[in-house]
Design an enzyme around this catalytic site. Structure first.
Site, PDB file in Angstrom:
ATOM      1  N   GLU A  45       0.827  -1.201   0.000  1.00  0.00           N
ATOM      2  CA  GLU A  45       0.000   0.000   0.000  1.00  0.00           C
ATOM      3  C   GLU A  45       0.871   1.263   0.000  1.00  0.00           C
ATOM      4  OE1 GLU A  45      -3.881   1.683   2.527  1.00  0.00           O
ATOM      5  OE2 GLU A  45      -2.666   0.048   3.329  1.00  0.00           O
ATOM      6  N   LYS A 114      -9.254   3.310  -2.684  1.00  0.00           N
ATOM      7  CA  LYS A 114      -9.609   2.541  -1.492  1.00  0.00           C
ATOM      8  C   LYS A 114     -11.000   2.925  -1.022  1.00  0.00           C
ATOM      9  CE  LYS A 114      -7.537   1.075   2.912  1.00  0.00           C
ATOM     10  NZ  LYS A 114      -6.378   1.232   3.818  1.00  0.00           N
ATOM     11  N   CYS A 168      -5.966  -3.390   1.731  1.00  0.00           N
ATOM     12  CA  CYS A 168      -5.750  -3.516   3.170  1.00  0.00           C
ATOM     13  C   CYS A 168      -7.033  -3.738   3.969  1.00  0.00           C
ATOM     14  CB  CYS A 168      -5.006  -2.283   3.687  1.00  0.00           C
ATOM     15  SG  CYS A 168      -4.214  -2.560   5.309  1.00  0.00           S
ATOM     16  N   LEU A 344      23.196   0.501  30.966  1.00  0.00           N
ATOM     17  CA  LEU A 344      22.787  -0.733  31.637  1.00  0.00           C
ATOM     18  C   LEU A 344      22.747  -0.499  33.141  1.00  0.00           C
ATOM     19  CD1 LEU A 344      24.887  -3.379  29.657  1.00  0.00           C
ATOM     20  CD2 LEU A 344      22.460  -2.830  29.400  1.00  0.00           C
ATOM     21  N   SER A 345      21.554  -0.605  33.726  1.00  0.00           N
ATOM     22  CA  SER A 345      21.402  -0.462  35.170  1.00  0.00           C
ATOM     23  C   SER A 345      21.326  -1.804  35.869  1.00  0.00           C
ATOM     24  CB  SER A 345      20.126   0.332  35.476  1.00  0.00           C
ATOM     25  OG  SER A 345      18.976  -0.398  35.068  1.00  0.00           O
ATOM     26  N   GLY A 346      21.125  -2.864  35.098  1.00  0.00           N
ATOM     27  CA  GLY A 346      20.987  -4.178  35.692  1.00  0.00           C
ATOM     28  C   GLY A 346      19.565  -4.574  35.980  1.00  0.00           C
ATOM     29  N   GLY A 347      18.624  -3.664  35.721  1.00  0.00           N
ATOM     30  CA  GLY A 347      17.213  -3.961  35.950  1.00  0.00           C
ATOM     31  C   GLY A 347      16.588  -4.671  34.762  1.00  0.00           C
ATOM     32  N   VAL A 348      15.293  -4.941  34.865  1.00  0.00           N
ATOM     33  CA  VAL A 348      14.588  -5.672  33.813  1.00  0.00           C
ATOM     34  C   VAL A 348      14.521  -4.863  32.528  1.00  0.00           C
ATOM     35  CG1 VAL A 348      12.371  -6.686  33.167  1.00  0.00           C
ATOM     36  CG2 VAL A 348      13.237  -6.991  35.481  1.00  0.00           C
ATOM     37  N   ASP A 349      14.265  -3.558  32.640  1.00  0.00           N
ATOM     38  CA  ASP A 349      14.111  -2.725  31.440  1.00  0.00           C
ATOM     39  C   ASP A 349      15.395  -2.684  30.619  1.00  0.00           C
ATOM     40  OD1 ASP A 349      11.540  -2.223  32.205  1.00  0.00           O
ATOM     41  OD2 ASP A 349      11.964  -0.255  33.073  1.00  0.00           O
ATOM     42  N   SER A 350      16.505  -2.380  31.253  1.00  0.00           N
ATOM     43  CA  SER A 350      17.761  -2.279  30.506  1.00  0.00           C
ATOM     44  C   SER A 350      18.202  -3.654  30.003  1.00  0.00           C
ATOM     45  CB  SER A 350      18.856  -1.653  31.381  1.00  0.00           C
ATOM     46  OG  SER A 350      19.158  -2.482  32.488  1.00  0.00           O
TER      47      SER A 350
END
Length: 390
Positions: A45, A114, A168, A344-350
């Site tokens: 498209e 469309k 689409c 990098l903080s070592g947490g889940v997000d990073s």
């Protein structure tokens, strides 16, 4: 006259407003389709200008440059002797439409606007385009040797078959156009999409396409955009071809290749025999544009038809890993930077971010080792990717 037809659909990594790069990727996909023996090529498209132009659709230059790209496609020797179906915005009687432009050998056969616009969640198509809601076709002004071209909900009749177009969102509607088109004798259905990645959305797309051809027979081509298109969304490709309820060609869902072309060879008699048990219904006949061209060839006995197979889906974990990683690679190229700065903080997000960046690096290295090319794409080279961690 033969009865075997080879058709092509593709996924392209188009960038918003990158008219030159988009043109090169379109030409490359047409060239690949021709080399594979296809006589019909379908693209995603709004592939000429890119799907994610947002309010740039309001600018007349966006439509002007789209027409300039179309003019180059019409004149290119690559587009000869193959029906090409491309997407672009078109202004008709001062109204802006999201359209498919179908042409052959330098002549526009028809322009199909469309009819059902995506206008919820991440989509705002009603902001930029108007839906086509008229049954009778009109005539639109053209350029070059053509003065006018057919414009509207029309199907294309070749010497050996009939081709109908969806765009689409129309596939997702309760009463999709392919239902009436199939009952009116259309055998080849096409759908050009700009469908973004959501977990398990590929399952729904595949089911809808296969169900469309299971109900009343036919071959269905789905072309989808891939990449991030400069936006926050990731379009995951996943183009496919379905015949009589079964998949005969599957595209990759997560790929760094800018151009991916799928082809399928089908026997028209398989469609006609499949439809023998379907009773005729009263439908309003579609207006047909007749073209003196055949999708089949006389030596089709040399080409075996494509065999159906079971679709392979990624696991949920693979989708989470691969989808965001592909988006990161496209974002990196579009920003023309050399890499990412990854705190990098070592947490889940990073930690999750680091895993996704690692997944991106693995995909880039794999693509380079397989000889992938980034057609017409400015920005960083895959060999320049580097990571700076802290």
């Amino acid at each position: 006259m033969g009865r075997k037809v080879t058709v092509a659909t593709c996924s392209l990594n188009q960038w918003a407003l990158d008219f030159e790069g988009n043109l090169q990727r379109i030409l490359r996909s047409i060239e690949i389709a021709r080399n594979k023996g296809a006589k019909y090529r379908l693209g995603p498209e709004l592939e000429i200008c890119g799907y994610g132009c947002w309010d740039h659709f309001f600018e007349s230059d966006t439509i002007l440059h789209s027409y300039q790209v179309l003019a180059q496609l019409l004149m290119s020797p690559v587009t000869q002797n193959i029906i090409c179906d491309v997407g672009m915005p078109v202004m008709h009687r001062n109204v802006r439409y999201n359209c498919r432009v179908i042409f052959l050998n330098g002549k526009i056969l028809l322009i199909r606007p469309k009819m059902v616009l995506a206008n919820s969640g991440n989509y705002q198509e009603m902001r930029w385009f108007a839906p086509w809601n008229k049954r009778r076709p009109r005539w639109a002004p053209s350029f070059g040797p053509q003065e006018i071209v057919p414009f509207g909900d029309i199907v294309l009749a070749t010497r050996d078959t009939c081709i109908g177009t969806e765009i689409c969102e129309e596939l997702w509607m309760p009463h999709s156009p392919h239902i009436d088109m199939g009952l009116d004798g259309v055998e080849v259905f096409t759908n050009s999409s700009g469908s973004h990645h959501v977990l398990r959305k590929a399952h729904a797309r595949v089911e809808l396409v296969n169900l469309a051809t299971l109900k009343n027979g036919g071959v269905y081509l789905l072309a989808n955009q891939k990449g991030c298109d400069g936006d926050r969304l990731y379009y995951d490709g996943c183009s496919m071809i379905s015949l009589n309820g079964a998949t005969i060609a599957q595209g990759t869902q997560f790929s760094l290749d800018d151009v991916e072309v799928l082809t399928g060879t089908i026997d028209l008699e398989d469609i006609r025999s499949f439809r023998t048990e379907i009773s005729a219904s009263k439908v309003i006949p579609y207006n047909r544009v007749k073209v003196d061209f055949s999708l089949s060839c006389h030596d089709d006995f040399l080409v075996p038809p494509s065999e159906p197979f079971q679709w392979h889906f990624h696991s949920l974990g693979e989708e989470i890993s691969l989808g965001p990683a592909c988006w990161l690679w496209d974002y990196l190229r579009r920003s023309q930077q050399a890499g990412f700065f990854l705190p990098l903080s070592g947490g889940v997000d990073s930690s999750a971010s680091a895993c996704i960046v690692y997944s991106m690096c693995r995909q880039v290295c794999h693509a380079v080792s397989n000889g992938s090319k980034w057609w017409g794409a400015p920005g960083v080279s895959p060999k320049q990717v580097c990571l700076v961690t802290l």
